[in-house]
Write an enzyme that holds these catalytic residues in place. Sequence first.
Site, mmCIF file in Angstrom:
data_model
loop_
_atom_site.group_PDB
_atom_site.id
_atom_site.type_symbol
_atom_site.label_atom_id
_atom_site.label_comp_id
_atom_site.label_asym_id
_atom_site.label_seq_id
_atom_site.Cartn_x
_atom_site.Cartn_y
_atom_site.Cartn_z
ATOM 1 N N ASN A 70 0.834 -1.200 0.000
ATOM 2 C CA ASN A 70 0.000 0.000 0.000
ATOM 3 C C ASN A 70 0.866 1.247 0.000
ATOM 4 O OD1 ASN A 70 -0.528 1.963 2.501
ATOM 5 N ND2 ASN A 70 0.267 0.010 3.290
ATOM 6 N N GLY A 73 -0.614 6.858 1.975
ATOM 7 C CA GLY A 73 -0.043 8.179 2.202
ATOM 8 C C GLY A 73 -0.707 8.997 3.293
ATOM 9 N N ASN A 128 4.286 7.536 15.003
ATOM 10 C CA ASN A 128 4.763 6.873 13.789
ATOM 11 C C ASN A 128 5.979 7.620 13.264
ATOM 12 O OD1 ASN A 128 5.167 5.715 11.316
ATOM 13 N ND2 ASN A 128 3.054 5.861 10.637
ATOM 14 N N CYS A 131 7.336 8.254 8.835
ATOM 15 C CA CYS A 131 6.801 9.176 7.834
ATOM 16 C C CYS A 131 7.899 10.079 7.283
ATOM 17 C CB CYS A 131 5.699 10.025 8.454
ATOM 18 S SG CYS A 131 4.272 9.079 8.933
ATOM 19 N N ASN A 193 6.593 -1.714 11.449
ATOM 20 C CA ASN A 193 5.814 -1.073 10.413
ATOM 21 C C ASN A 193 6.056 -1.850 9.115
ATOM 22 O OD1 ASN A 193 4.308 0.844 8.940
ATOM 23 N ND2 ASN A 193 5.102 2.515 10.211
ATOM 24 N N THR A 194 5.513 -1.385 8.024
ATOM 25 C CA THR A 194 5.624 -2.133 6.773
ATOM 26 C C THR A 194 7.042 -2.122 6.208
ATOM 27 O OG1 THR A 194 4.940 -0.170 5.555
ATOM 28 C CG2 THR A 194 3.226 -1.760 6.130
ATOM 29 N N GLY A 218 1.220 -8.129 5.950
ATOM 30 C CA GLY A 218 0.555 -9.415 5.818
ATOM 31 C C GLY A 218 1.440 -10.564 6.253
#
Length: 303
Positions: A70, A73, A128, A131, A193-194, A218
């Site tokens: 993903n 944003g 987070n 970013c 995080n991803t 995932g």
Amino acid sequence: MVNTSVNIGGGITLKNPILTASGTFGYGQEFAPFENLNALGGFIVKGTTLHPRQGNSYPRMAETPAGMLNCVGLQNKGIDYLIEHILPEISHYDTEVLVNVSGSTIDDYVACAERLNDHPKVRAIELNISCPNVKEGGMSFGVHSKSAYEVVSAVRRAYKGHLMVKLSPNVTDITEIARAAEEAGADSLSLINTLLGMAIDIKTRKPKLSTITGGLSGPAVKPIAVRMVWQVAQAVSIPVIGLGGIACLEDVIEFLLAGATAVQVGTYNFVEPDIASRLVHELSAYLTDHDILDVQSLIGALR
């Protein structure tokens, strides 16, 4: 009766270690028709910034064989909208509500966090630090210990509640970042995080995401997440919250054994909208069936 409560530091005890991850659970009420939100240890609302953000252009999601990419944003209507319109709608739930706070500059992070000081329902934020940092050429705060320390310490001075810091896995040594965040005043750490990934449409020969690269989440990322949670849990003295690819109770137990005090369910909310409350029930049944009186006996119990 078994004890499922866990203390994540900073004065907060969760009724159980099952949380839902920011970015996959909206503002919580979207899942109310499927989930018993009151059963959860807590839920973390979507990434919130000081000012409204439109997010990235479409396409911004792509399926992968064991998860998804993903590049949404951080699309959101800003912190003032959250406080005025969203929090009044979700404050009645009998569970912890955490707000994921994001920003482009340190000043943005601080101002956003300050708005949540003394809110009667929000006792914790998740910072987070993955970013973009616009003032530093687009580099992320969370990939260098110095910049991680700077943003966490600035928010710590401004924010009175529980400060959870979400770490990026896109680093060479995540324990360095974790120690910097702890030293700067974090009450707990959430990870991972991803992971940065990419997919290409072989028919058009174009990237499947508008930004070319995006965040991979995932089941595919779970082994990496478990490894990083294990490393960080040994490197810091504050609680660690594990996330990344959780799809069943076995995954939850695995993270706990690796040293996580609590977990967050993310991408799998899209597959089974009731998975988090189901995991709460299954965890209690597991403890009972195995004569485990306290879930805390599983935390860090890797042999």
